[in-house]
Each structure stands twice: as C-alpha cells, then as structure tokens.
Design a protein around this motif. Structure first.
Motif, mmCIF file in Angstrom:
data_model
loop_
_atom_site.group_PDB
_atom_site.id
_atom_site.type_symbol
_atom_site.label_atom_id
_atom_site.label_comp_id
_atom_site.label_asym_id
_atom_site.label_seq_id
_atom_site.Cartn_x
_atom_site.Cartn_y
_atom_site.Cartn_z
ATOM 1 N N UNK A 76 1.001 -1.137 0.325
ATOM 2 C CA UNK A 76 -0.028 0.448 0.078
ATOM 3 C C UNK A 76 1.067 1.431 0.474
ATOM 4 N N UNK A 77 0.506 2.513 -0.480
ATOM 5 C CA UNK A 77 1.184 3.526 -0.550
ATOM 6 C C UNK A 77 0.723 4.008 0.982
ATOM 7 N N UNK A 78 1.432 5.170 1.280
ATOM 8 C CA UNK A 78 1.570 5.805 2.580
ATOM 9 C C UNK A 78 0.382 6.357 3.058
ATOM 10 N N UNK A 79 -0.445 7.120 2.640
ATOM 11 C CA UNK A 79 -1.364 7.530 2.682
ATOM 12 C C UNK A 79 -2.556 6.652 3.083
ATOM 13 N N UNK A 80 -2.903 5.061 1.826
ATOM 14 C CA UNK A 80 -3.259 4.581 2.765
ATOM 15 C C UNK A 80 -3.312 3.171 3.568
ATOM 16 N N UNK A 81 -1.840 2.970 3.433
ATOM 17 C CA UNK A 81 -0.838 1.848 4.896
ATOM 18 C C UNK A 81 -1.836 2.950 6.222
ATOM 19 N N UNK A 82 -1.974 4.345 6.157
ATOM 20 C CA UNK A 82 -1.667 4.821 7.401
ATOM 21 C C UNK A 82 -3.515 5.077 7.919
ATOM 22 N N UNK A 83 -4.469 5.419 6.106
ATOM 23 C CA UNK A 83 -5.424 5.493 6.952
ATOM 24 C C UNK A 83 -5.778 3.964 7.306
ATOM 25 N N UNK A 84 -5.164 2.754 6.212
ATOM 26 C CA UNK A 84 -6.128 1.752 6.972
ATOM 27 C C UNK A 84 -5.787 1.576 8.425
ATOM 28 N N UNK A 85 -4.454 1.619 8.857
ATOM 29 C CA UNK A 85 -4.438 1.308 10.350
ATOM 30 C C UNK A 85 -4.870 2.269 11.308
ATOM 31 N N UNK A 86 -4.738 3.783 10.753
ATOM 32 C CA UNK A 86 -6.150 3.781 11.461
ATOM 33 C C UNK A 86 -7.405 4.004 12.132
ATOM 34 N N UNK A 87 -7.750 3.704 10.763
ATOM 35 C CA UNK A 87 -9.001 3.261 10.917
ATOM 36 C C UNK A 87 -9.228 1.429 11.431
ATOM 37 N N UNK A 88 -8.500 0.925 11.838
ATOM 38 C CA UNK A 88 -8.943 0.046 12.370
ATOM 39 C C UNK A 88 -8.663 -0.157 13.422
ATOM 40 N N UNK A 89 -8.258 1.261 14.593
ATOM 41 C CA UNK A 89 -8.174 1.719 16.229
ATOM 42 C C UNK A 89 -9.310 1.880 16.280
ATOM 43 N N UNK A 90 -10.011 1.009 17.268
ATOM 44 C CA UNK A 90 -11.788 1.097 17.909
ATOM 45 C C UNK A 90 -12.242 3.184 17.275
ATOM 46 N N UNK A 91 -13.684 2.478 17.618
ATOM 47 C CA UNK A 91 -14.518 3.770 16.841
ATOM 48 C C UNK A 91 -15.619 3.794 17.676
ATOM 49 N N UNK A 92 -16.347 4.854 18.250
ATOM 50 C CA UNK A 92 -17.669 4.886 18.414
ATOM 51 C C UNK A 92 -18.377 4.541 17.418
ATOM 52 N N UNK A 93 -19.680 4.154 17.854
ATOM 53 C CA UNK A 93 -21.221 3.465 17.135
ATOM 54 C C UNK A 93 -21.161 4.560 16.141
ATOM 55 N N UNK A 94 -21.511 3.814 14.713
ATOM 56 C CA UNK A 94 -22.070 4.534 13.543
ATOM 57 C C UNK A 94 -22.942 5.449 14.357
ATOM 58 N N UNK A 95 -23.592 6.518 13.365
ATOM 59 C CA UNK A 95 -24.987 7.837 14.399
ATOM 60 C C UNK A 95 -25.854 6.761 12.902
ATOM 61 N N UNK A 96 -26.746 7.060 13.707
ATOM 62 C CA UNK A 96 -28.428 6.275 12.909
ATOM 63 C C UNK A 96 -28.452 7.453 11.907
#
Length: 214
Positions: A76-96
């Motif tokens: 992966x390119x750096x932007x996608x690689x970094x984004x994928x790693x950060x997006x994998x971190x715990x996130x709050x529930x999706x809003x309704x």
C-alpha cells in the motif's frame, strides 16, 4: 539478543512476550537452537509498539493484530497504509442516519470540509469512521441545544490542519516506511491525551487573562 534480554530492555515480562508471539503480534526470532531464538532491534521496537497499544492505549488484541497487519502491508501507499491502520483502531458506534440531528450535522460537516477545501475527506466521508465520529459528536451537541455549524467548526479545522502538519513533519523523521506508520499510530493512540490536556490548559490560561483568577 535472547528472550531474557528482550524482556529486560523492553520492560515486558517474558510470559507476556511469549503470549504476543503466540498471538502473532510479534514475529518469531531467528532460530539458533531447539529452544532458543535471537531477537533484534526490530523486535524490540515492535514489542514496545504492541505494549503501548494494548496496555496504554487499551486496544484489544484482535484490533492490535489488524492494525499491525496494515502497518506491515508494504503493497500500500503511505496514505492508504496509514489510513487503514488508523481506521482499524476502536471507533465509536456509527450514528443513526434516520436521526434529523445526524442529518443536520452531516450537512454542516460537509459544508465545513468544502469551505476548507478538504476534498479527500469529503470523498472518503462514507467510508471514514473518523468522519462518522465527527458527525455523531456534532449531532449530540445539536440535540442538547448547542448549535454547531460549519462557520464555528472551520477555524478549529484550520488549527487541526496545523497540528496535522506538525504530526507528519515528526513522522517524516523516522527512517523506514514501517517506522513512519508505527509512529503515526502511536501518536493517534497516545498523543491524543497530550493534545486534550494542552487544550484545557490553554482554555484555563485564556480564561484567567480575560476574567482574572479571583
């Protein structure tokens, strides 16, 4: 270095290191005997990262494994690689999305992004958990009677962009692609409390300057 030395240098107990090895969070060492292996500086750096995510960042083991997988994916390119790693971190529930406050918040967030010229953030808005988190937070404020619109958020966005420039300038000081992504992930997990505390201190200082401390 042997396992005992790795434990001593990292401050991580041998039993914990063996657990990380079994869970695939740490690559096996170079085998030098039937029951012994040799570990290098890369193992030490990765061990500190794993420990930081799990112990200090309270990131679950399964999530840590996913984050590490993205860090190690050099296809992966750096932007996608970094984004994928950060997006994998715990996130709050999706809003309704049926909630009128969420719909209003989404419109204001989009207006803000447009005013700032953040086209990538707009293009990824349907995929980004960070974007969903912002919409949910703005919607909560709206429900409580605290109006938050694009005009209010935009100056904060500009300040956050300056912080992002500083973040990535620091990331660029690391020698390898892997270390750059690792540094960004650690920053996202562990530097956030520093920024929050600095924000609070700045508020206290400005309040004292404006209104005094009596």
């Amino acid at each position: 270095m042997r396992l005992a030395a790795l434990s001593e240098r990292s401050g991580v107990p041998i039993a914990t290191i063996k657990y990380y090895l079994r869970e695939g969070l740490l690559a096996p060492g170079r085998r030098i005997g039937a029951t012994t292996a040799d570990y290098d500086e890369g193992h030490l750096r990765r061990l500190r990262l794993v420990r930081a995510l799990i112990q200090d960042g309270q990131v679950p083991v399964a999530t840590t494994r996913e984050v590490l997988g993205h860090i190690d994916d050099d296809s992966l390119g750096r932007t996608i690689r970094l984004g994928a790693a950060l997006w994998a971190l715990p996130q709050p529930p999706a809003p309704n999305e049926d909630d009128p406050a969420v719909q209003a918040a989404r419109r204001e967030v989009d207006r803000m992004l447009q005013s700032l010229g953040w086209e990538t953030a707009r293009e990824l808005s349907t995929l980004s958990p960070v974007h969903r988190s912002l919409v949910a937070a703005v919607a909560t404020l709206m429900r409580l009677g605290y109006p938050v619109d694009a005009e209010l958020m935009a100056p904060y966005g500009e300040l956050m962009h300056q912080a992002a420039v500083r973040d990535l300038d620091h990331v660029e000081t690391f020698p390898s692609e892997e270390e750059k992504v690792e540094a960004a992930v650690v920053g996202a997990v562990l530097f956030k409390p520093v920024l929050e505390a600095l924000h609070r201190l700045a508020q206290e200082e400005e309040s004292a300057r404006r209104y005094g401390i009596e």
